[in-house]
Design a protein around this motif. Structure first.
Motif, short mmCIF file in Angstrom:
data_model
loop_
_atom_site.label_atom_id
_atom_site.label_comp_id
_atom_site.label_asym_id
_atom_site.label_seq_id
_atom_site.Cartn_x
_atom_site.Cartn_y
_atom_site.Cartn_z
N MET A 158 -52.23 163.91 41.02
CA MET A 158 -51.11 163.32 40.30
C MET A 158 -50.07 162.74 41.26
O MET A 158 -49.33 161.82 40.91
CB MET A 158 -50.44 164.37 39.41
N ASN A 159 -50.00 163.27 42.48
CA ASN A 159 -48.99 162.84 43.45
C ASN A 159 -49.45 161.71 44.35
O ASN A 159 -48.69 161.24 45.20
CB ASN A 159 -48.54 164.02 44.31
N ASP A 160 -50.69 161.24 44.18
CA ASP A 160 -51.16 160.10 44.97
C ASP A 160 -50.33 158.86 44.67
O ASP A 160 -50.09 158.54 43.49
CB ASP A 160 -52.61 159.78 44.64
N PRO A 161 -49.90 158.12 45.69
CA PRO A 161 -49.27 156.82 45.41
C PRO A 161 -50.28 155.88 44.75
O PRO A 161 -51.45 155.82 45.15
CB PRO A 161 -48.88 156.31 46.80
N VAL A 162 -49.84 155.16 43.74
CA VAL A 162 -50.72 154.20 43.07
C VAL A 162 -51.25 153.20 44.09
O VAL A 162 -52.43 152.81 44.06
CB VAL A 162 -49.97 153.47 41.94
N ARG A 163 -50.41 152.80 45.01
CA ARG A 163 -50.78 151.77 45.99
C ARG A 163 -51.94 152.23 46.88
O ARG A 163 -52.66 151.40 47.45
CB ARG A 163 -49.56 151.40 46.84
N GLN A 164 -52.13 153.53 46.99
CA GLN A 164 -53.26 154.04 47.76
C GLN A 164 -54.59 153.58 47.15
O GLN A 164 -55.58 153.42 47.87
CB GLN A 164 -53.20 155.57 47.79
N ALA B 211 -44.24 151.41 46.42
CA ALA B 211 -44.87 152.40 47.29
C ALA B 211 -44.61 153.83 46.83
O ALA B 211 -45.35 154.75 47.21
CB ALA B 211 -44.36 152.23 48.72
N ASP B 212 -43.57 154.05 46.00
CA ASP B 212 -43.17 155.42 45.67
C ASP B 212 -43.60 155.88 44.28
O ASP B 212 -43.30 157.01 43.88
CB ASP B 212 -41.65 155.58 45.81
N ALA B 213 -44.30 155.05 43.53
CA ALA B 213 -44.78 155.45 42.20
C ALA B 213 -46.16 156.08 42.34
O ALA B 213 -47.00 155.62 43.12
CB ALA B 213 -44.84 154.26 41.26
N THR B 214 -46.39 157.15 41.58
CA THR B 214 -47.62 157.93 41.70
C THR B 214 -48.50 157.77 40.46
O THR B 214 -48.08 157.23 39.44
CB THR B 214 -47.29 159.41 41.87
N VAL B 215 -49.72 158.30 40.58
CA VAL B 215 -50.63 158.34 39.43
C VAL B 215 -49.97 159.07 38.27
O VAL B 215 -50.03 158.63 37.11
CB VAL B 215 -51.95 159.03 39.82
N GLY B 216 -49.31 160.19 38.57
CA GLY B 216 -48.63 160.95 37.52
C GLY B 216 -47.54 160.15 36.83
O GLY B 216 -47.34 160.28 35.62
N HIS B 217 -46.82 159.32 37.57
CA HIS B 217 -45.79 158.47 36.96
C HIS B 217 -46.41 157.49 35.96
O HIS B 217 -45.86 157.24 34.89
CB HIS B 217 -45.02 157.72 38.04
N LEU B 218 -47.54 156.91 36.33
CA LEU B 218 -48.21 155.99 35.40
C LEU B 218 -48.61 156.72 34.12
O LEU B 218 -48.39 156.23 33.01
CB LEU B 218 -49.45 155.38 36.04
N ALA C 273 -35.69 154.41 39.18
CA ALA C 273 -36.49 155.10 40.18
C ALA C 273 -37.60 155.89 39.50
O ALA C 273 -37.44 156.31 38.34
CB ALA C 273 -35.61 156.04 40.99
N PRO C 274 -38.73 156.10 40.15
CA PRO C 274 -39.80 156.88 39.54
C PRO C 274 -39.32 158.27 39.11
O PRO C 274 -38.61 158.96 39.85
CB PRO C 274 -40.84 156.99 40.66
N GLY C 275 -39.69 158.65 37.88
CA GLY C 275 -39.31 159.95 37.36
C GLY C 275 -37.94 160.01 36.73
O GLY C 275 -37.57 161.01 36.12
N GLU C 276 -37.16 158.93 36.84
CA GLU C 276 -35.79 158.94 36.32
C GLU C 276 -35.74 158.77 34.81
O GLU C 276 -34.94 159.40 34.13
CB GLU C 276 -34.98 157.82 37.00
N ARG C 277 -36.59 157.93 34.28
CA ARG C 277 -36.65 157.72 32.83
C ARG C 277 -38.07 157.36 32.44
O ARG C 277 -38.88 156.97 33.29
CB ARG C 277 -35.67 156.62 32.40
N ALA C 278 -38.37 157.48 31.17
CA ALA C 278 -39.68 157.10 30.65
C ALA C 278 -39.52 155.85 29.80
O ALA C 278 -38.70 155.80 28.89
CB ALA C 278 -40.27 158.22 29.80
N VAL C 279 -40.29 154.81 30.13
CA VAL C 279 -40.31 153.56 29.38
C VAL C 279 -41.75 153.33 28.93
O VAL C 279 -42.61 153.00 29.75
CB VAL C 279 -39.80 152.38 30.22
N TYR C 280 -41.99 153.55 27.65
CA TYR C 280 -43.36 153.47 27.13
C TYR C 280 -43.87 152.04 27.26
O TYR C 280 -43.26 151.10 26.76
CB TYR C 280 -43.38 153.90 25.67
N ASP C 281 -45.01 151.88 27.95
CA ASP C 281 -45.55 150.55 28.18
C ASP C 281 -47.06 150.67 28.38
O ASP C 281 -47.53 151.38 29.28
CB ASP C 281 -44.91 149.93 29.43
N VAL D 71 -49.02 148.71 29.72
CA VAL D 71 -49.45 148.23 31.03
C VAL D 71 -49.75 149.40 31.98
O VAL D 71 -50.64 149.29 32.85
CB VAL D 71 -48.38 147.30 31.63
N ASN D 72 -49.05 150.52 31.85
CA ASN D 72 -49.31 151.66 32.73
C ASN D 72 -50.78 152.06 32.69
O ASN D 72 -51.40 152.35 33.73
CB ASN D 72 -48.45 152.85 32.32
#
Length: 358
Positions: A95-101, A109-116, A152-160, A162-163
């Protein structure tokens, strides 16, 4: 598991006496032109229902059945997220892997799989899109080039949606296969979900129905034969969704076969945003406050599930060992999520008012 689950016949009769009439009344009042429902209690299919026509147009003489496939909208996200968890089980990512990885073109660079998975990557919501077949690669390229951030990642949830298109892209890149191939190998075939597909092209005319317009009088052709997507557009039946939902009551087992580890099921049922967004890695969770307003009043706070724009909802309540799928093609029903609450109250009332005869 067979293509059609075995019904607990004695329980079915009792459920039918409690549910058939009010469900049919919802159709007769025009809330939806048709409805299919499946309920699992204590690991057994105890109720199924299929009634109505694809539209309220007076000249429509077609009928839906238990095998009619529906576009189940955002319930697609549950399946895509579950496939992501299968890759976690395989050690592919966390869950903590960066999506960009996994997707170098992803801009942050700072958004993770879990954020998506929890809609909390901070993206600015993208305009609703409906790519045609063959256009998904171009669509995703445009997403990566135009994606903006508003938090910022984790600050709010915006349902989309596209994630989950991005999650689908990650799954396809890692596996080297279309998402349909992964889903069929890991979930649909083992569970006997023979009427479920990301690719609507597998259905012949007459085997599926399209989401209706808001007055439920016509099917909307804009949703026909679109590109397979990770966030919407899965086609399925109530009974197939009940097979999938029952995994969350059986600790990931289907008969003697392990589909998910017990740890993975616990993970998918557990709130994963420190209580901020009432979200597990795959579904909404009711909690004490029912932030989404789609769960039954009679559901426990541990109930999880997700609705879809086309008037569908899948729900699992592990406290009461109940899983249910309501499948319609009514955007009108979906417009007010209290309709799901009302229908799920019926199901939970029936499911907790009787004991199964073993």
């Amino acid at each position: 598991m067979s293509a059609r689950m075995q019904v607990h016949e004695e329980a079915y009769g009792r459920y039918a006496r409690l549910l058939d009439k009010p469900l049919t009344a919802a159709i007769e009042e025009g809330l939806t032109p048709c409805m299919t429902v499946a309920v699992v209690k204590d690991g057994r299919l105890v109720y199924r229902y299929a009634h109505g026509r694809p539209t309220l147009h007076p000249d429509d003489r077609r009928f839906v059945g238990a095998d009619t496939a529906f576009n189940v909208g955002s319930i697609t996200k549950i399946v895509t997220s579950a496939l992501a968890v299968k890759l976690m089980e395989a050690g592919v990512w966390s869950m903590n892997d960066p999506v960009r990885q996994h997707v170098p073109e992803y801009p942050f660079a700072d958004a993770t799989v879990g954020h998506l998975l929890t809609h909390s990557a901070g993206h600015k919501k993208q305009p609703i899109a409906n790519p045609a077949r063959g256009e998904m690669e171009t669509f995703l390229k445009g997403v990566y080039e135009s994606q903006e951030r508003e938090a910022a990642p984790g600050e709010r949830a915006v349902y989309d949606t596209v994630n989950h298109e991005i999650v689908m892209d990650m799954i396809q890149r890692i596996s080297g296969q279309p998402i349909e191939h992964n889903a069929r190998a890991l979930l649909f075939n083992p569970l006997g979900m023979k009427r479920t597909s990301y690719d609507s092209a597998i259905y012949a005319n007459g085997e599926y129905v399209l989401p209706c317009s808001l007055d439920n009088r016509s099917e909307e052709a804009m949703f026909d034969r679109r590109a397979p997507r990770g966030g919407t557009g899965l086609h399925s039946t109530a009974e197939d969704l009940a097979k999938f939902a029952s995994l969350f009551l059986s600790k990931g087992r289907c008969g003697d076969r392990v589909i998910f580890s017990e740890a993975a099921v616990d993970f998918m049922l557990r709130e994963s945003t420190d209580g901020k967004f009432s979200k597990t890695p795959v579904m909404f969770i009711k909690t004490e406050r029912d932030a989404y307003g789609c769960f039954a009043d009679l559901n426990s706070p541990s109930a999880v599930g997700h609705p879809g724009f086309s008037g569908c909802m899948m729900m699992v309540d592990p406290v009461y060992s109940v899983a249910a799928a309501i499948v319609t093609n009514s955007q009108r029903l979906h417009r007010h999520w209290r309709n799901y609450k009302r229908l799920m109250n019926l199901i939970m009332g029936a499911s907790t008012s009787m004991n199964l005869i073993k």
